[in-house]
Design a protein around this motif. Structure first.
Motif, mmCIF file in Angstrom:
data_model
loop_
_atom_site.group_PDB
_atom_site.id
_atom_site.type_symbol
_atom_site.label_atom_id
_atom_site.label_comp_id
_atom_site.label_asym_id
_atom_site.label_seq_id
_atom_site.Cartn_x
_atom_site.Cartn_y
_atom_site.Cartn_z
ATOM 1 N N CYS A 72 0.848 -1.146 -0.055
ATOM 2 C CA CYS A 72 0.020 -0.073 -0.147
ATOM 3 C C CYS A 72 0.819 1.188 -0.122
ATOM 4 C CB CYS A 72 -0.838 0.194 1.403
ATOM 5 S SG CYS A 72 -1.978 -1.233 1.219
ATOM 6 N N GLU A 73 0.449 2.324 -0.823
ATOM 7 C CA GLU A 73 0.743 3.713 -0.614
ATOM 8 C C GLU A 73 -0.157 4.508 -0.288
ATOM 9 O OE1 GLU A 73 3.169 4.900 -4.046
ATOM 10 O OE2 GLU A 73 4.372 2.929 -3.964
ATOM 11 N N LYS A 74 0.083 5.406 0.679
ATOM 12 C CA LYS A 74 -0.840 6.525 1.091
ATOM 13 C C LYS A 74 -0.623 7.538 0.064
ATOM 14 C CE LYS A 74 -2.046 9.575 4.771
ATOM 15 N NZ LYS A 74 -1.663 10.266 6.143
ATOM 16 N N LEU A 75 -1.848 7.939 -0.206
ATOM 17 C CA LEU A 75 -2.197 9.147 -1.157
ATOM 18 C C LEU A 75 -3.024 10.140 -0.743
ATOM 19 C CD1 LEU A 75 -1.426 10.457 -4.035
ATOM 20 C CD2 LEU A 75 -3.052 9.248 -4.940
ATOM 21 N N SER A 76 -2.551 11.381 -0.153
ATOM 22 C CA SER A 76 -3.466 12.404 0.653
ATOM 23 C C SER A 76 -4.233 11.628 1.749
ATOM 24 C CB SER A 76 -4.453 12.802 -0.443
ATOM 25 O OG SER A 76 -3.845 13.598 -1.527
#
Length: 151
Positions: free
Chosen positions: A137-141
């Protein structure tokens, strides 16, 4: 002698491959690349188009057992490449077969890390069996963009 070394090297390499990749499933590298491609798609095309592409199973966002899922940080599904019925549902309390609240854990991890791997168990869309899964997972905003592999 050179041929023997080459065969030995090939055998060692084959044994080093993750089982899921050897069985035709996506690899950790595939998952990381897919999530990065999904994040770039959101940034360039906008959330509405990207989420529709992910949920609509656009071919560039489906690779064997690998697909994209996007969550709001409150656990609400914004896009789901395997099950469109999940879009709009809050899965914060969803637990795997072992009782692990994996969506809650995922959202907690996203609050302190910009990218991460997570382990849990989930139904593989290809085998229809509950299998160990690793989600990148990658956090985006205020969202989390994820893609996982089955082991």
């Amino acid at each position: 002698m050179h041929q023997t070394r080459a065969l030995f090297a090939a055998a060692v390499f084959a044994c080093a491959l993750p089982l899921h990749a050897a069985n035709g499933g996506a690899s950790r590298a595939d998952a990381e690349a897919m999530v990065k491609k999904a994040v770039a798609h959101i940034k360039s095309g906008g959330e509405a188009k990207a989420y529709a592409d992910f949920t609509g199973k656009a071919p560039q966002f489906i690779d064997r057992d690998l697909y994209i899922v996007v969550y709001k940080l409150d656990g609400t599904v914004l896009a789901h490449g395997s099950n469109p019925k999940m879009v709009g549902k809050n899965l914060m309390e969803l637990k795997d077969i072992d009782g692990k609240a994996f969506v809650k854990e995922r959202m907690d991890m996203a609050k302190s890390k910009s990218s991460f791997w997570q382990d849990y168990k989930f139904t593989n869309p290809e085998s229809k069996k509950i299998e160990p899964k690793q989600m990148y997972c990658e956090k985006l905003s205020d969202t989390v963009v994820c893609g996982g592999i089955y082991l």
